[in-house]
Design a protein around this motif. Structure first.
Motif, PDB file in Angstrom:
ATOM      1  N   LYS A  61      -4.784  -4.239  -6.413  1.00  0.00           N
ATOM      2  CA  LYS A  61      -4.529  -5.584  -6.953  1.00  0.00           C
ATOM      3  C   LYS A  61      -4.617  -6.617  -5.838  1.00  0.00           C
ATOM      4  N   LEU A  62      -5.333  -7.688  -6.090  1.00  0.00           N
ATOM      5  CA  LEU A  62      -5.417  -8.792  -5.148  1.00  0.00           C
ATOM      6  C   LEU A  62      -4.076  -9.523  -5.163  1.00  0.00           C
ATOM      7  N   ASN A  63      -3.414  -9.580  -3.998  1.00  0.00           N
ATOM      8  CA  ASN A  63      -2.056 -10.107  -3.916  1.00  0.00           C
ATOM      9  C   ASN A  63      -2.062 -11.612  -3.677  1.00  0.00           C
ATOM     10  N   ARG A  64      -1.472 -12.350  -4.577  1.00  0.00           N
ATOM     11  CA  ARG A  64      -1.397 -13.805  -4.453  1.00  0.00           C
ATOM     12  C   ARG A  64      -0.056 -14.262  -3.881  1.00  0.00           C
ATOM     13  N   ASN A  65       0.774 -13.308  -3.494  1.00  0.00           N
ATOM     14  CA  ASN A  65       2.108 -13.607  -2.972  1.00  0.00           C
ATOM     15  C   ASN A  65       2.218 -13.143  -1.525  1.00  0.00           C
ATOM     16  N   PRO A  66       3.325 -13.440  -0.845  1.00  0.00           N
ATOM     17  CA  PRO A  66       3.498 -12.950   0.526  1.00  0.00           C
ATOM     18  C   PRO A  66       3.408 -11.431   0.588  1.00  0.00           C
ATOM     19  N   GLY A  67       2.857 -10.928   1.688  1.00  0.00           N
ATOM     20  CA  GLY A  67       2.692  -9.490   1.844  1.00  0.00           C
ATOM     21  C   GLY A  67       1.236  -9.123   2.037  1.00  0.00           C
ATOM     22  N   PRO A  68       0.906  -7.834   2.002  1.00  0.00           N
ATOM     23  CA  PRO A  68      -0.473  -7.385   2.212  1.00  0.00           C
ATOM     24  C   PRO A  68      -1.441  -8.009   1.217  1.00  0.00           C
ATOM     25  N   ASP A  69      -2.690  -8.115   1.627  1.00  0.00           N
ATOM     26  CA  ASP A  69      -3.696  -8.779   0.795  1.00  0.00           C
ATOM     27  C   ASP A  69      -4.019  -8.003  -0.476  1.00  0.00           C
ATOM     28  N   PHE A  70      -3.989  -6.654  -0.388  1.00  0.00           N
ATOM     29  CA  PHE A  70      -4.337  -5.826  -1.539  1.00  0.00           C
ATOM     30  C   PHE A  70      -3.263  -4.752  -1.714  1.00  0.00           C
ATOM     31  N   LEU A  71      -2.767  -4.623  -2.924  1.00  0.00           N
ATOM     32  CA  LEU A  71      -1.676  -3.696  -3.207  1.00  0.00           C
ATOM     33  C   LEU A  71      -2.179  -2.497  -4.003  1.00  0.00           C
ATOM     34  N   ASP A  72      -1.615  -1.328  -3.705  1.00  0.00           N
ATOM     35  CA  ASP A  72      -1.909  -0.095  -4.447  1.00  0.00           C
ATOM     36  C   ASP A  72      -3.401   0.223  -4.467  1.00  0.00           C
ATOM     37  N   VAL A  73      -4.019   0.142  -3.304  1.00  0.00           N
ATOM     38  CA  VAL A  73      -5.421   0.521  -3.163  1.00  0.00           C
ATOM     39  C   VAL A  73      -5.497   2.047  -3.107  1.00  0.00           C
ATOM     40  N   ALA A  74      -6.420   2.630  -3.850  1.00  0.00           N
ATOM     41  CA  ALA A  74      -6.612   4.085  -3.822  1.00  0.00           C
ATOM     42  C   ALA A  74      -7.823   4.399  -2.957  1.00  0.00           C
ATOM     43  N   ILE A  75      -7.606   5.189  -1.904  1.00  0.00           N
ATOM     44  CA  ILE A  75      -8.697   5.541  -1.002  1.00  0.00           C
ATOM     45  C   ILE A  75      -8.807   7.054  -0.883  1.00  0.00           C
ATOM     46  N   LEU A  76     -10.018   7.493  -0.591  1.00  0.00           N
ATOM     47  CA  LEU A  76     -10.261   8.886  -0.238  1.00  0.00           C
ATOM     48  C   LEU A  76     -10.471   8.906   1.263  1.00  0.00           C
ATOM     49  N   ILE A  77      -9.453   9.372   1.998  1.00  0.00           N
ATOM     50  CA  ILE A  77      -9.535   9.407   3.452  1.00  0.00           C
ATOM     51  C   ILE A  77      -9.787  10.854   3.845  1.00  0.00           C
ATOM     52  N   ASN A  78     -10.972  11.133   4.375  1.00  0.00           N
ATOM     53  CA  ASN A  78     -11.466  12.494   4.499  1.00  0.00           C
ATOM     54  C   ASN A  78     -11.445  13.116   3.107  1.00  0.00           C
ATOM     55  N   SER A  79     -10.668  14.154   2.875  1.00  0.00           N
ATOM     56  CA  SER A  79     -10.653  14.786   1.551  1.00  0.00           C
ATOM     57  C   SER A  79      -9.346  14.538   0.814  1.00  0.00           C
ATOM     58  N   ASN A  80      -8.555  13.572   1.273  1.00  0.00           N
ATOM     59  CA  ASN A  80      -7.243  13.326   0.689  1.00  0.00           C
ATOM     60  C   ASN A  80      -7.201  11.983  -0.032  1.00  0.00           C
ATOM     61  N   VAL A  81      -6.622  11.982  -1.217  1.00  0.00           N
ATOM     62  CA  VAL A  81      -6.470  10.762  -2.000  1.00  0.00           C
ATOM     63  C   VAL A  81      -5.140  10.111  -1.629  1.00  0.00           C
ATOM     64  N   VAL A  82      -5.188   8.832  -1.281  1.00  0.00           N
ATOM     65  CA  VAL A  82      -3.990   8.107  -0.849  1.00  0.00           C
ATOM     66  C   VAL A  82      -3.927   6.769  -1.580  1.00  0.00           C
ATOM     67  N   ILE A  83      -2.750   6.420  -2.067  1.00  0.00           N
ATOM     68  CA  ILE A  83      -2.514   5.088  -2.627  1.00  0.00           C
ATOM     69  C   ILE A  83      -1.639   4.322  -1.645  1.00  0.00           C
ATOM     70  N   CYS A  84      -2.141   3.197  -1.168  1.00  0.00           N
ATOM     71  CA  CYS A  84      -1.432   2.439  -0.138  1.00  0.00           C
ATOM     72  C   CYS A  84      -1.807   0.965  -0.267  1.00  0.00           C
ATOM     73  N   ASP A  85      -1.217   0.132   0.587  1.00  0.00           N
ATOM     74  CA  ASP A  85      -1.586  -1.278   0.649  1.00  0.00           C
ATOM     75  C   ASP A  85      -2.628  -1.491   1.736  1.00  0.00           C
ATOM     76  N   CYS A  86      -3.339  -2.591   1.630  1.00  0.00           N
ATOM     77  CA  CYS A  86      -4.414  -2.893   2.573  1.00  0.00           C
ATOM     78  C   CYS A  86      -4.271  -4.341   3.046  1.00  0.00           C
ATOM     79  N   GLU A  87      -4.439  -4.546   4.347  1.00  0.00           N
ATOM     80  CA  GLU A  87      -4.332  -5.887   4.924  1.00  0.00           C
ATOM     81  C   GLU A  87      -5.648  -6.266   5.596  1.00  0.00           C
ATOM     82  N   PHE A  88      -6.036  -7.525   5.450  1.00  0.00           N
ATOM     83  CA  PHE A  88      -7.260  -8.032   6.072  1.00  0.00           C
ATOM     84  C   PHE A  88      -6.930  -9.061   7.144  1.00  0.00           C
ATOM     85  N   HIS A  89      -7.651  -8.967   8.279  1.00  0.00           N
ATOM     86  CA  HIS A  89      -7.592  -9.983   9.323  1.00  0.00           C
ATOM     87  C   HIS A  89      -8.990 -10.190   9.897  1.00  0.00           C
ATOM     88  N   ILE A  90      -9.210 -11.370  10.445  1.00  0.00           N
ATOM     89  CA  ILE A  90     -10.466 -11.619  11.143  1.00  0.00           C
ATOM     90  C   ILE A  90     -10.548 -10.722  12.378  1.00  0.00           C
TER      91      ILE A  90
END
Length: 336
Positions: free
Chosen positions: A40-69
């Motif tokens: 979810k694109l976060n419009r409030n204070p906190g990480p830019d994207f919430l509950d992102v699901a990623i496949l990191i190597n062979s493992n599925v992880v749900i976490c937050d994601c932050e963007f910076h220049i």
């Protein structure tokens, strides 16, 4: 230094960029990365994207994601001491100007590669979801839910019996909902007798024995090869609902990656009539899109938001699935 305002042009571009589950990346730690859901694109204070699901190597992880220049912006904004950022598992940056001694993964991307953001109109004619991006969450939930059920079967009986029971349970539901003459006198026992010599069972045995092979080619062969007298549609449903979950439940790390890649990149063979009726203006271009819609109908039946809570019981069964804080399992690293 101030944070960029929420929902900036960069935030929109990146959210669209990570919404393609077929793309594969490598993090600064050398780990394979694939976005299964952009969150979810976060419009409030906190990480830019919430509950992102990623496949990191062979493992599925749900976490937050932050963007910076720049990577150093993480330090300048003092996120390490901010509890709102404790669940950040991925840091997306344009410039890796400093090494961060953090547990999360870092992905460096080229700003020139980002698409122009599209103004996505709400799906006003649809009662189930607001945006197409939400389908990825539902598709992932469906796949992991079925894989958790398959893991329980595979842990309690021989593989042949697990496949037999999985298909039998599915066929009872499938045949009960359809009244097609071709399946009116369907003989499950005769169908089951053909499983031992079927391409489906050979595929699962090869997975169990850690054989190396092209998973996409094997799925193509299974789709084209009859088991008994079933049609292409039923055989495809058996592959998606029985064989794929069992394969994921017993696969090694490299095989699991191939199975996920197949699921998220394979085009749909045709459209489902019920989905065309229920989900107006939503494409059925890929298998995962159809599976996401089916999960909504199965589990919710009305508009509802998925949260990590929907995945908690799954995490108790699947050892390659994790919700929350890094570090993530790193036993499988891809070489350059």
């Amino acid at each position: 230094m101030k944070e960029f305002p929420k929902e900036t042009i960069w935030q929109k571009k990146i959210h669209q960029f990570i919404s393609d589950p077929s793309k594969v990346f490598k993090t600064t730690k050398g780990n394979r990365l694939q976005f299964l859901s952009p969150g979810k694109l976060n419009r409030n204070p906190g990480p830019d994207f919430l509950d992102v699901a990623i496949l990191i190597n062979s493992n599925v992880v749900i976490c937050d994601c932050e963007f910076h220049i720049k990577a150093s912006d993480w330090i300048n904004h003092k996120h390490s001491s901010d509890p709102m950022y404790a669940n950040v598992g991925l840091h997306i940056i344009f410039e890796n100007d400093t090494e961060l001694y953090e547990k999360f993964e870092t992905l460096v991307i080229d700003s020139e590669s980002l698409p122009e953001p599209k103004e996505e109109e709400p799906l006003t004619e649809n009662e189930f979801i607001d945006t197409i991006d939400e389908l990825q969450n539902y598709a992932l939930l469906r796949l992991l839910r079925k894989t958790a059920d398959a893991r329980i079967l595979a842990n309690s009986m021989p593989l042949k019996d697990a496949l037999n029971i999985s298909i039998k349970n599915y066929l009872y539901k499938y045949l009960a909902k359809r009244h097609r003459p071709v399946y009116k006198n369907f003989d499950f026992d005769e169908f089951a007798n053909g499983l031992t010599n079927s391409e489906l069972f050979k595929f699962l045995i090869d997975i169990q024995n850690n054989e190396q092979f092209n998973i996409t080619e094997r799925f193509y062969t299974m789709m084209k090869t009859r088991i008994h007298n079933e049609g292409n549609h039923l055989r495809r449903e058996i592959l998606l609902n029985c064989v794929l979950p069992l394969a994921l439940a017993i696969a090694n790390e490299e095989q699991r990656i191939g199975l996920f890649v197949w699921f998220w990149s394979t085009p749909a063979l045709n459209s489902y009539g019920i989905l065309t009726t229920k989900f107006k203006n939503i494409p059925q271009n890929f298998i995962w899109q159809q599976q996401g819609m089916l999960e909504i109908l199965y589990n919710f039946g009305k508009k509802s938001k998925i949260s990590p809570q929907n995945f908690l019981k799954i995490g108790e069964v699947l050892n390659f699935f994790q919700i929350g804080n890094p570090p993530f399992p790193s036993s499988y690293n891809l070489s350059d």
